[in-house]
Design a protein around this motif. Structure first.
Motif, PDB file in Angstrom:
ATOM      1  N   ILE B  88       0.865  -1.175   0.000  1.00  0.00           N
ATOM      2  CA  ILE B  88       0.000   0.000   0.000  1.00  0.00           C
ATOM      3  C   ILE B  88       0.904   1.227   0.000  1.00  0.00           C
ATOM      4  CG2 ILE B  88      -1.773   1.285   1.269  1.00  0.00           C
ATOM      5  CD1 ILE B  88      -2.668  -1.398   2.482  1.00  0.00           C
ATOM      6  N   ALA B  89       0.682   2.158  -0.940  1.00  0.00           N
ATOM      7  CA  ALA B  89       1.487   3.379  -0.996  1.00  0.00           C
ATOM      8  C   ALA B  89       0.865   4.425  -0.076  1.00  0.00           C
ATOM      9  CB  ALA B  89       1.542   3.894  -2.427  1.00  0.00           C
ATOM     10  N   ASP B  90       1.700   5.057   0.725  1.00  0.00           N
ATOM     11  CA  ASP B  90       1.247   6.123   1.623  1.00  0.00           C
ATOM     12  C   ASP B  90       1.343   7.436   0.847  1.00  0.00           C
ATOM     13  OD1 ASP B  90       0.567   7.714   3.724  1.00  0.00           O
ATOM     14  OD2 ASP B  90       2.276   7.183   4.981  1.00  0.00           O
ATOM     15  N   ALA B  91       0.342   7.685   0.014  1.00  0.00           N
ATOM     16  CA  ALA B  91       0.433   8.794  -0.946  1.00  0.00           C
ATOM     17  C   ALA B  91      -0.944   9.360  -1.232  1.00  0.00           C
ATOM     18  CB  ALA B  91       1.046   8.271  -2.250  1.00  0.00           C
ATOM     19  N   PRO B  92      -1.010  10.627  -1.691  1.00  0.00           N
ATOM     20  CA  PRO B  92      -2.292  11.142  -2.165  1.00  0.00           C
ATOM     21  C   PRO B  92      -2.766  10.289  -3.337  1.00  0.00           C
ATOM     22  CG  PRO B  92      -0.504  12.680  -2.647  1.00  0.00           C
ATOM     23  CD  PRO B  92       0.086  11.590  -1.841  1.00  0.00           C
ATOM     24  N   ILE B  93      -4.058   9.975  -3.356  1.00  0.00           N
ATOM     25  CA  ILE B  93      -4.528   8.907  -4.239  1.00  0.00           C
ATOM     26  C   ILE B  93      -4.383   9.251  -5.726  1.00  0.00           C
ATOM     27  CG2 ILE B  93      -6.965   9.653  -3.976  1.00  0.00           C
ATOM     28  CD1 ILE B  93      -7.686   6.624  -4.117  1.00  0.00           C
ATOM     29  N   LEU B  94      -4.731  10.475  -6.114  1.00  0.00           N
ATOM     30  CA  LEU B  94      -4.675  10.808  -7.546  1.00  0.00           C
ATOM     31  C   LEU B  94      -3.241  11.026  -8.018  1.00  0.00           C
ATOM     32  CD1 LEU B  94      -5.715  11.666 -10.310  1.00  0.00           C
ATOM     33  CD2 LEU B  94      -6.314  13.883  -9.351  1.00  0.00           C
ATOM     34  N   GLU B  95      -2.533  11.906  -7.363  1.00  0.00           N
ATOM     35  CA  GLU B  95      -1.156  12.182  -7.775  1.00  0.00           C
ATOM     36  C   GLU B  95      -0.290  10.921  -7.633  1.00  0.00           C
ATOM     37  OE1 GLU B  95      -3.013  14.062  -5.921  1.00  0.00           O
ATOM     38  OE2 GLU B  95      -2.766  16.187  -6.401  1.00  0.00           O
ATOM     39  N   GLY B  96      -0.553  10.159  -6.584  1.00  0.00           N
ATOM     40  CA  GLY B  96       0.203   8.921  -6.366  1.00  0.00           C
ATOM     41  C   GLY B  96      -0.053   7.910  -7.468  1.00  0.00           C
ATOM     42  N   ALA B  97      -1.314   7.780  -7.874  1.00  0.00           N
ATOM     43  CA  ALA B  97      -1.665   6.825  -8.934  1.00  0.00           C
ATOM     44  C   ALA B  97      -1.013   7.234 -10.247  1.00  0.00           C
ATOM     45  CB  ALA B  97      -3.187   6.755  -9.089  1.00  0.00           C
ATOM     46  N   LEU B  98      -1.005   8.545 -10.498  1.00  0.00           N
ATOM     47  CA  LEU B  98      -0.408   9.037 -11.735  1.00  0.00           C
ATOM     48  C   LEU B  98       1.101   8.743 -11.771  1.00  0.00           C
ATOM     49  CD1 LEU B  98      -1.686  12.272 -13.276  1.00  0.00           C
ATOM     50  CD2 LEU B  98       0.733  11.727 -13.463  1.00  0.00           C
ATOM     51  N   ASN B  99       1.775   9.100 -10.680  1.00  0.00           N
ATOM     52  CA  ASN B  99       3.216   8.813 -10.580  1.00  0.00           C
ATOM     53  C   ASN B  99       3.497   7.330 -10.724  1.00  0.00           C
ATOM     54  OD1 ASN B  99       4.074  11.394 -10.149  1.00  0.00           O
ATOM     55  ND2 ASN B  99       4.994  11.000  -8.134  1.00  0.00           N
ATOM     56  N   ALA B 100       2.686   6.513 -10.022  1.00  0.00           N
ATOM     57  CA  ALA B 100       2.911   5.073 -10.028  1.00  0.00           C
ATOM     58  C   ALA B 100       2.705   4.506 -11.423  1.00  0.00           C
ATOM     59  CB  ALA B 100       1.957   4.401  -9.036  1.00  0.00           C
ATOM     60  N   ALA B 101       1.696   5.030 -12.142  1.00  0.00           N
ATOM     61  CA  ALA B 101       1.427   4.533 -13.497  1.00  0.00           C
ATOM     62  C   ALA B 101       2.599   4.824 -14.432  1.00  0.00           C
ATOM     63  CB  ALA B 101       0.141   5.164 -14.039  1.00  0.00           C
ATOM     64  N   VAL B 102       3.174   6.022 -14.286  1.00  0.00           N
ATOM     65  CA  VAL B 102       4.317   6.398 -15.123  1.00  0.00           C
ATOM     66  C   VAL B 102       5.502   5.486 -14.813  1.00  0.00           C
ATOM     67  CG1 VAL B 102       6.012   8.199 -15.597  1.00  0.00           C
ATOM     68  CG2 VAL B 102       3.585   8.800 -15.351  1.00  0.00           C
ATOM     69  N   GLU B 103       5.773   5.302 -13.514  1.00  0.00           N
ATOM     70  CA  GLU B 103       6.912   4.474 -13.114  1.00  0.00           C
ATOM     71  C   GLU B 103       6.710   3.014 -13.544  1.00  0.00           C
ATOM     72  OE1 GLU B 103       9.857   5.100 -11.927  1.00  0.00           O
ATOM     73  OE2 GLU B 103      10.455   3.029 -11.477  1.00  0.00           O
ATOM     74  N   ALA B 104       5.495   2.499 -13.340  1.00  0.00           N
ATOM     75  CA  ALA B 104       5.232   1.085 -13.645  1.00  0.00           C
ATOM     76  C   ALA B 104       5.395   0.784 -15.124  1.00  0.00           C
ATOM     77  CB  ALA B 104       3.824   0.701 -13.177  1.00  0.00           C
ATOM     78  N   SER B 105       5.190   1.806 -15.973  1.00  0.00           N
ATOM     79  CA  SER B 105       5.304   1.573 -17.411  1.00  0.00           C
ATOM     80  C   SER B 105       6.761   1.549 -17.887  1.00  0.00           C
ATOM     81  CB  SER B 105       4.507   2.637 -18.180  1.00  0.00           C
ATOM     82  OG  SER B 105       5.117   3.906 -17.991  1.00  0.00           O
ATOM     83  N   GLY B 106       7.691   1.954 -17.016  1.00  0.00           N
ATOM     84  CA  GLY B 106       9.108   1.934 -17.378  1.00  0.00           C
ATOM     85  C   GLY B 106       9.683   0.520 -17.319  1.00  0.00           C
ATOM     86  N   SER B 107      10.735   0.275 -18.098  1.00  0.00           N
ATOM     87  CA  SER B 107      11.259  -1.092 -18.204  1.00  0.00           C
ATOM     88  C   SER B 107      11.985  -1.541 -16.937  1.00  0.00           C
ATOM     89  CB  SER B 107      12.184  -1.200 -19.410  1.00  0.00           C
ATOM     90  OG  SER B 107      13.229  -0.254 -19.277  1.00  0.00           O
ATOM     91  N   LYS B 108      12.445  -0.582 -16.115  1.00  0.00           N
ATOM     92  CA  LYS B 108      13.196  -0.968 -14.919  1.00  0.00           C
ATOM     93  C   LYS B 108      12.364  -0.920 -13.640  1.00  0.00           C
ATOM     94  CE  LYS B 108      17.706   0.252 -16.704  1.00  0.00           C
ATOM     95  NZ  LYS B 108      18.707   1.311 -16.798  1.00  0.00           N
ATOM     96  N   ALA B 109      11.086  -0.797 -13.818  1.00  0.00           N
ATOM     97  CA  ALA B 109      10.222  -0.645 -12.636  1.00  0.00           C
ATOM     98  C   ALA B 109      10.233  -1.896 -11.768  1.00  0.00           C
ATOM     99  CB  ALA B 109       8.803  -0.348 -13.085  1.00  0.00           C
ATOM    100  N   THR B 110      10.258  -1.679 -10.461  1.00  0.00           N
ATOM    101  CA  THR B 110      10.093  -2.768  -9.487  1.00  0.00           C
ATOM    102  C   THR B 110       8.971  -2.356  -8.539  1.00  0.00           C
ATOM    103  OG1 THR B 110      11.602  -1.779  -7.896  1.00  0.00           O
ATOM    104  CG2 THR B 110      12.565  -3.277  -9.532  1.00  0.00           C
ATOM    105  N   LEU B 111       8.543  -3.306  -7.718  1.00  0.00           N
ATOM    106  CA  LEU B 111       7.500  -2.992  -6.745  1.00  0.00           C
ATOM    107  C   LEU B 111       7.957  -1.817  -5.867  1.00  0.00           C
ATOM    108  CD1 LEU B 111       4.696  -4.142  -6.004  1.00  0.00           C
ATOM    109  CD2 LEU B 111       5.814  -5.528  -4.261  1.00  0.00           C
TER     110      LEU B 111
END
Lengths: 247, 128
Positions: B88-111
């Motif tokens: 669970i990310a301790d983050a604001p839900i909208l901005e956090g989801a946006l950041n996470a989506a960008v990071e997750a789409s990168g080839s080096k992304a990890t949990l």
């Protein structure tokens, strides 16, 4: 203590009584919650306990021991409540059910109560004084444990004392400022209102006592019990609770 | 690919936040909404969250974004009941989801890196 069949019957009777009480108090709980929360506590608890009654209506329930029955109650609440009460009431019930593996005795019931309290605090992170169900649970659980382990009282008498302690805890939530849960968003405006979670916790314990009286012997101490159906508004209840601190 | 689950008290909010985040995460993004109580009203539901986690997980784990109170507790219960690796990310839900989506789409992304990106959103200021 009673054999497995009677214990099963007692658990089912307790669940029916609790579910009926929650249904009866649904709008009262929602009134309390609309004053300092999101106005869904009555509806959420009722949805959870009605689902429990339905789940236990099936044939599976007839094969289950006390621990598995109580576990199923917890799981059903988790899936059906739809708010923080799911993890708090349901999750804690589910996790504490393991304490009843050998059946319900004075000893295992103390263990159940202590584990339930611990799991509520682990999940909700509320300390006493934060204006939550913890303020009702801590005095109830401590009183029950002390009455059994130190005073050697019969479980029924211990439970009645625990209900009294719980009721005092519910009253104690009224003048407090909320520090956890939705009410904490209201900050100082939460002062003067009774906590809905503490209140539903008391209703559940009152019904467990009511059921236990059918199955167990022992003196029942009732001096701090409230009227069965509070019908005043939260504001009136708050005023009364403040006026009533004279014992 | 690390999956994302957005848990909100409102089904519409969860879906809308997923739409906004998915725009940034690209077409491969695995972002699932879990909004509303068991009847679809305002609230959260363990079963809905568990289903969303299962849908978002392809074996690389799932990061959950949450809004208020019961969203956190129900996400914790869903996490404990399921088999997927979930944080669970301790983050604001909208901005956090946006950041996470960008990071997750990168080839080096990890949990870990996805959680970290989501949590960076805590520092964002909207007006300088």
């Amino acid at each position: 203590m009673a054999d497995a069949e009677i214990q099963r019957e007692a658990i089912l009777a307790a669940i029916d009584n609790v579910a009926a009480r929650i249904a009866e108090e649904k709008s009262y709980l929602t009134d309390l919650d609309s004053a300092i929360g999101d106005a869904d506590h009555g509806a959420n608890m009722n949805r959870g306990f009605q689902a429990v009654v339905e789940a236990l209506d099936g044939d599976d329930a007839e094969e289950m021991g006390p621990d598995d029955l109580v576990k199923m109650v917890g799981k059903t609440i988790i899936s059906n409540v739809g708010g923080a009460a799911g993890p708090l009431y349901g999750g804690s019930t589910m996790l504490a059910s393991a304490e009843l593996e050998g059946g319900i005795t004075a000893e295992t019931s103390v263990a159940f109560a202590e584990t339930y309290l611990q799991k509520v605090q682990d999940r909700g992170k509320a300390e006493i004084g934060a204006k939550t169900m913890v303020d009702a649970l801590v005095p109830a659980v401590h009183t029950y444990k002390k009455s059994i382990e130190q005073d050697d009282l019969p479980p029924l008498t211990a439970l009645s004392k625990a209900v009294d302690a719980c009721e005092r805890g519910v009253r104690y939530t009224v003048p407090l400022r909320a520090r956890k849960g939705r009410a904490s968003y209201l900050d100082w405006r939460s002062v003067g209102h009774q906590d809905p979670g503490a209140t539903s916790t008391l209703f559940i314990l009152e019904e467990l006592l009511e059921t236990a009286e059918e199955y167990l012997d022992g003196e029942v101490v009732r001096d701090a019990r409230s009227p069965d159906v509070p019908d005043e508004s939260p504001e009136e209840a708050a005023d009364e609770a403040l006026d009533g601190e004279d014992e | 690919m690390v999956g994302l689950v957005v848990v909100s008290h409102s089904q519409k909010a969860a879906e809308g936040i997923c739409d906004i985040a998915a725009q940034m995460g690209g077409s491969d993004a695995r972002i699932e909404p879990a909004g509303g109580d068991p009847d679809g009203g305002i609230g959260t539901s363990v079963d809905r969250i568990e289903d969303a986690i299962d849908a978002a997980d392809d074996g690389d784990g799932v990061v959950v974004l949450v809004d208020l109170g019961s969203a956190v507790m129900n996400a914790e219960v869903a996490m404990e009941m399921g088999d997927a690796t979930v944080r669970i990310a301790d983050a604001p839900i909208l901005e956090g989801a946006l950041n996470a989506a960008v990071e997750a789409s990168g080839s080096k992304a990890t949990l870990d890196s996805v959680v970290e990106s989501a949590e960076e959103a805590r520092e964002y200021r909207k007006l300088n």
